[in-house]
Design a protein around this motif. Structure first.
Motif, PDB file in Angstrom:
ATOM      1  N   ASN A 219       0.706  -1.591  -0.235  1.00 56.24           N
ATOM      2  CA  ASN A 219       0.249   0.520   0.294  1.00 56.24           C
ATOM      3  C   ASN A 219       1.002   0.892   0.524  1.00 56.24           C
ATOM      4  OD1 ASN A 219       0.833  -0.781   2.868  1.00 56.24           O
ATOM      5  ND2 ASN A 219      -1.857  -0.009   3.448  1.00 56.24           N
ATOM      6  N   ALA A 220       2.239   1.472   0.567  1.00 57.18           N
ATOM      7  CA  ALA A 220       2.994   2.223   0.044  1.00 57.18           C
ATOM      8  C   ALA A 220       3.121   2.501  -1.764  1.00 57.18           C
ATOM      9  CB  ALA A 220       4.016   2.251   0.488  1.00 57.18           C
ATOM     10  N   TRP A 221       2.590   1.841  -2.668  1.00 64.85           N
ATOM     11  CA  TRP A 221       3.205   1.630  -4.126  1.00 64.85           C
ATOM     12  C   TRP A 221       2.080   2.972  -4.269  1.00 64.85           C
ATOM     13  CZ3 TRP A 221       0.469   2.886  -8.832  1.00 64.85           C
ATOM     14  CH2 TRP A 221       0.731   2.765  -9.872  1.00 64.85           C
ATOM     15  N   THR A 222       3.357   4.070  -5.532  1.00 64.36           N
ATOM     16  CA  THR A 222       2.792   5.203  -5.969  1.00 64.36           C
ATOM     17  C   THR A 222       3.713   5.315  -7.131  1.00 64.36           C
ATOM     18  OG1 THR A 222       5.121   5.951  -5.115  1.00 64.36           O
ATOM     19  CG2 THR A 222       3.217   6.473  -3.544  1.00 64.36           C
ATOM     20  N   GLY A 223       2.777   5.690  -8.280  1.00 57.31           N
ATOM     21  CA  GLY A 223       3.393   5.456  -9.600  1.00 57.31           C
ATOM     22  C   GLY A 223       2.549   6.842 -10.491  1.00 57.31           C
ATOM     23  N   GLU A 224       3.174   7.307 -11.996  1.00 56.30           N
ATOM     24  CA  GLU A 224       1.793   7.971 -12.504  1.00 56.30           C
ATOM     25  C   GLU A 224       0.856   7.074 -13.626  1.00 56.30           C
ATOM     26  OE1 GLU A 224       4.398  10.382 -15.261  1.00 56.30           O
ATOM     27  OE2 GLU A 224       4.754  11.590 -12.960  1.00 56.30           O
ATOM     28  N   ASP A 225      -0.224   7.921 -13.343  1.00 60.69           N
ATOM     29  CA  ASP A 225      -1.219   7.155 -14.252  1.00 60.69           C
ATOM     30  C   ASP A 225      -1.027   7.458 -16.114  1.00 60.69           C
ATOM     31  OD1 ASP A 225      -2.572   9.153 -14.649  1.00 60.69           O
ATOM     32  OD2 ASP A 225      -3.596   8.276 -13.214  1.00 60.69           O
ATOM     33  N   ASP A 226      -1.968   6.442 -16.926  1.00 62.60           N
ATOM     34  CA  ASP A 226      -1.750   7.506 -17.966  1.00 62.60           C
ATOM     35  C   ASP A 226      -1.840   8.459 -18.382  1.00 62.60           C
ATOM     36  OD1 ASP A 226      -3.990   6.501 -17.804  1.00 62.60           O
ATOM     37  OD2 ASP A 226      -4.427   5.007 -18.819  1.00 62.60           O
ATOM     38  N   GLN A 227      -2.482   9.383 -17.340  1.00 61.12           N
ATOM     39  CA  GLN A 227      -2.647  10.860 -17.467  1.00 61.12           C
ATOM     40  C   GLN A 227      -1.238  11.587 -16.848  1.00 61.12           C
ATOM     41  OE1 GLN A 227      -7.099  10.888 -17.151  1.00 61.12           O
ATOM     42  NE2 GLN A 227      -6.964   8.995 -18.048  1.00 61.12           N
ATOM     43  N   GLY A 228      -0.646  11.222 -16.266  1.00 59.48           N
ATOM     44  CA  GLY A 228       0.324  11.347 -15.459  1.00 59.48           C
ATOM     45  C   GLY A 228      -0.610  12.293 -14.424  1.00 59.48           C
ATOM     46  N   ARG A 229      -0.856  11.721 -13.807  1.00 57.74           N
ATOM     47  CA  ARG A 229      -1.360  12.046 -12.065  1.00 57.74           C
ATOM     48  C   ARG A 229      -0.644  11.280 -11.584  1.00 57.74           C
ATOM     49  NH1 ARG A 229      -7.652  11.129 -12.623  1.00 57.74           N
ATOM     50  NH2 ARG A 229      -6.803   9.621 -13.389  1.00 57.74           N
ATOM     51  N   ALA A 230      -0.612  12.092 -10.531  1.00 60.63           N
ATOM     52  CA  ALA A 230       0.263  10.951  -8.722  1.00 60.63           C
ATOM     53  C   ALA A 230      -0.008   9.931  -8.873  1.00 60.63           C
ATOM     54  CB  ALA A 230       1.093  11.275  -8.604  1.00 60.63           C
ATOM     55  N   ARG A 231      -0.631   8.745  -8.147  1.00 65.45           N
ATOM     56  CA  ARG A 231      -1.633   7.898  -8.051  1.00 65.45           C
ATOM     57  C   ARG A 231      -0.830   6.764  -6.729  1.00 65.45           C
ATOM     58  NH1 ARG A 231      -6.450   7.402  -9.929  1.00 65.45           N
ATOM     59  NH2 ARG A 231      -7.055   6.963  -8.662  1.00 65.45           N
ATOM     60  N   GLY A 232      -2.057   6.578  -6.168  1.00 69.34           N
ATOM     61  CA  GLY A 232      -1.358   5.596  -4.970  1.00 69.34           C
ATOM     62  C   GLY A 232      -2.175   4.022  -5.485  1.00 69.34           C
ATOM     63  N   LEU A 233      -2.390   3.276  -4.668  1.00 69.00           N
ATOM     64  CA  LEU A 233      -2.498   1.921  -5.194  1.00 69.00           C
ATOM     65  C   LEU A 233      -4.237   1.705  -5.512  1.00 69.00           C
ATOM     66  CD1 LEU A 233      -1.323  -0.935  -5.418  1.00 69.00           C
ATOM     67  CD2 LEU A 233      -2.355  -1.726  -2.949  1.00 69.00           C
ATOM     68  N   GLU A 234      -4.155   2.628  -5.058  1.00 69.90           N
ATOM     69  CA  GLU A 234      -6.569   2.675  -5.240  1.00 69.90           C
ATOM     70  C   GLU A 234      -6.046   3.313  -6.336  1.00 69.90           C
ATOM     71  OE1 GLU A 234      -4.762   4.714  -3.990  1.00 69.90           O
ATOM     72  OE2 GLU A 234      -4.820   7.020  -5.358  1.00 69.90           O
ATOM     73  N   GLY A 235      -4.862   3.676  -7.483  1.00 71.31           N
ATOM     74  CA  GLY A 235      -5.077   3.455  -8.796  1.00 71.31           C
ATOM     75  C   GLY A 235      -5.161   2.989  -9.743  1.00 71.31           C
ATOM     76  N   LEU A 236      -3.640   2.219  -9.449  1.00 74.38           N
ATOM     77  CA  LEU A 236      -3.569   0.558  -9.995  1.00 74.38           C
ATOM     78  C   LEU A 236      -4.742  -0.086  -9.762  1.00 74.38           C
ATOM     79  CD1 LEU A 236      -1.223  -1.147 -11.142  1.00 74.38           C
ATOM     80  CD2 LEU A 236      -0.554  -1.629  -9.190  1.00 74.38           C
ATOM     81  N   ILE A 237      -5.714   0.132  -8.855  1.00 71.42           N
ATOM     82  CA  ILE A 237      -6.270  -1.030  -8.069  1.00 71.42           C
ATOM     83  C   ILE A 237      -7.523  -0.625  -9.108  1.00 71.42           C
ATOM     84  CG2 ILE A 237      -8.090  -1.949  -6.585  1.00 71.42           C
ATOM     85  CD1 ILE A 237      -6.054  -1.628  -4.986  1.00 71.42           C
TER      86      ILE A 237
END
Ligand code: 5AD
Ligand code: SF4
Length: 459
Positions: A219-237
């Motif tokens: 749940n510490a996962w972070t990344g940028e989604d396909d629109q370049g927005r910073a997301r936490g694990l919920e974005g990936l889910i």
């Protein structure tokens, strides 16, 4: 670090100089090791090797090890000893995983029959290490090029089971004082969003219906989604939930401090996210939690559980516990029993504290006597087992979907998982592994449920 050490009078491998043709991987410990073991196997298969049915039939045996408790480490050495065959030959032996990372060349010194030592971040280099071992050198690689590893692995192969693991995050920066993970798996890193969405899609195309996202602190996962927005694990889910064919999403394991509002809301808003959460608390005494460097208190944990249950009232809670941490008094232990009573777990894992070399707690005063640990573990497990059984009994008479995962022991029987990760035994003519069927629960034991099929929900 990639290097070799001299190993003169070793027993020759079964086929000295020949390339191994049949591999066998045994993974110990956590689910991340299971994932790594699968990817090692897929990589060797991509090199033309086949999977042996047993260790005896293999000419390359990989022991994918766990360093979390002392017992797990001792097991590796006894396993290495048992790989020697009656005629004196032995397969090529690779020690992978966290013991390899922590002990490095010490393993090859202690167990001279080991040919390869490869850390959890370097196993993409197995083919080169095998070549080195074929030249008669002991090949050791405990480098930590995590990002390079994932980039160098082949794509996902066809999956045997409908439920797959996907490692999204590795390592840990929390430094709980008892734990080796920050040393063996290194600093927290998140794999890129696009790579993960790609791997998930490949898994779904390979027949997977359920994905469990893995990380030491997933749940510490972070990344940028396909629109370049910073997301936490919920974005990936969210991205995974949009994939047709993928029915269920889970994630494990989580740290209480990384449980964001957005992730909690995902449990309310995303039906494919299953109502189960592994959220270790470890102990119930604030004094012990502080000595463990857990950076949460019993009260803050309980408050968090309240917020999670407000978002998803039927969520099944799971956790990890350590008894007998240095300095733990009977009153501290009672506080652990209290937090278990207050939280109410559907399932949990509990361990006796095991001092790990190099961790701060190993040098703390007041190490607890083994008999006291045994006795406390017994009392804790009695309580946890009672809660688990009660949770299971509570599902009797309910209808739920079950994802069929494997054959059962009885003829015609299949075993699947409920949304709450309980094993459910079902017998239904025509049903196959991978089917998601609707059942009514007819009985419940401490460890599993029995269901009567109602209908095939999805093929
Ligand atoms: N001793 C006992 N249990 C441990 N764990 C981690 N380190 C130790 C140790 N030194 C347990 C924790 C963790 C789980 C994966 O293993 O409960 O959450
Ligand atoms: Fe170990 Fe603590 Fe990190 Fe979990 S959060 S991996 S227990 S250091």
């Amino acid at each position: 670090m990639t290097h070799s050490i001299d190993t003169s009078p070793l027993p020759a491998p079964e086929s000295a100089g020949d390339a191994p043709r049949r591999y066998f991987v045994t993974s110990f410990g956590c689910q991340m090791n299971v994932y790594d073991g699968e990817r090692m196997g897929e990589m060797l298969a991509a090199q033309g090797m086949t999977q042996a049915q047993s260790r005896d039939e293999a000419d390359l045996v990989i022991l994918n090890t766990c360093h979390i408790r002392e017992k797990a480490v001792a097991r590796v050495y006894s396993d290495i000893g048992r790989l020697k065959r009656e005629d004196g030959s032995k397969p090529m032996i690779a020690v992978a995983g966290c013991v390899a990372q922590a002990e490095g060349e010490e393993i090859a010194r202690r167990a001279r029959s080991v040919d390869i030592v490869v850390g959890p971040q370097a196993y993409h280099r197995l083919p080169q290490l095998i070549d080195q071992a074929r030249r008669g050198e002991t090949a050791i690689d405990t480098d930590m090029p995590v990002a390079a590893k994932f980039g160098a692995l082949p794509g996902r192969a066809r999956q045997q089971r409908p439920s797959a693991f996907l490692t999204v995050q590795e390592g840990c920066d929390k430094f709980c004082t008892y734990c080796v993970v920050p040393y063996t798996r290194g600093a927290e890193i998140s794999r890129p969003y696009a790579d993960l969405v790609g791997e998930a899609r490949a898994l779904v195309e390979a027949g997977v219906k359920e994905i469990t996202l893995l990380g030491q602190n997933v749940n510490a996962w972070t990344g940028e989604d396909d629109q370049g927005r910073a997301r936490g694990l919920e974005g990936l889910i969210e991205a995974l939930a949009d994939m047709t064919g993928l029915e269920r999403i889970r994630y494990t394991t989580s740290h209480p401090n990384d449980m964001t509002d957005a992730l909690i809301a995902a449990h309310r808003d995303i039906p494919k996210l299953m109502p189960y959460l592994h959220l270790p608390v470890q102990a119930g005494s604030d004094r012990i939690l502080k000595a463990m460097n857990r950076s949460h208190t019993a009260a803050s944990y309980l408050k968090l559980i309240e917020r999670i249950r407000a978002a998803r009232p039927d969520i099944a809670m799971s956790g990890d516990f350590i008894v007998g941490f240095p300095g733990e008094t009977e009153a501290d232990f009672q506080a652990t029993l209290d937090i278990v009573r207050d939280t109410v777990y559907a399932q949990a894992f509990s361990f006796k504290y095991s001092p790990r070399p190099g961790t701060p707690a190993a040098d703390m005063e007041d190490q607890i006597a083994p008999e006291i640990m045994d006795e406390r573990l017994q009392r804790l497990q009695d309580l946890l087992n009672t809660q688990q059984h009660a949770f299971n009994l509570d599902t009797v008479g309910k209808r739920m979907k079950v994802l069929l995962e494997r054959p059962g022991r009885k003829p015609g029987q299949l075993v699947g998982k409920s949304p709450w990760l309980q094993s459910v035994h079902v017998t239904q003519e025509g049903a196959r592994i991978g089917d998601l069927i609707e059942v009514e629960i007819v009985s419940a034991g401490p460890n599993s449920l029995a269901g009567e099929p109602l209908a095939l929900v999805a093929a």
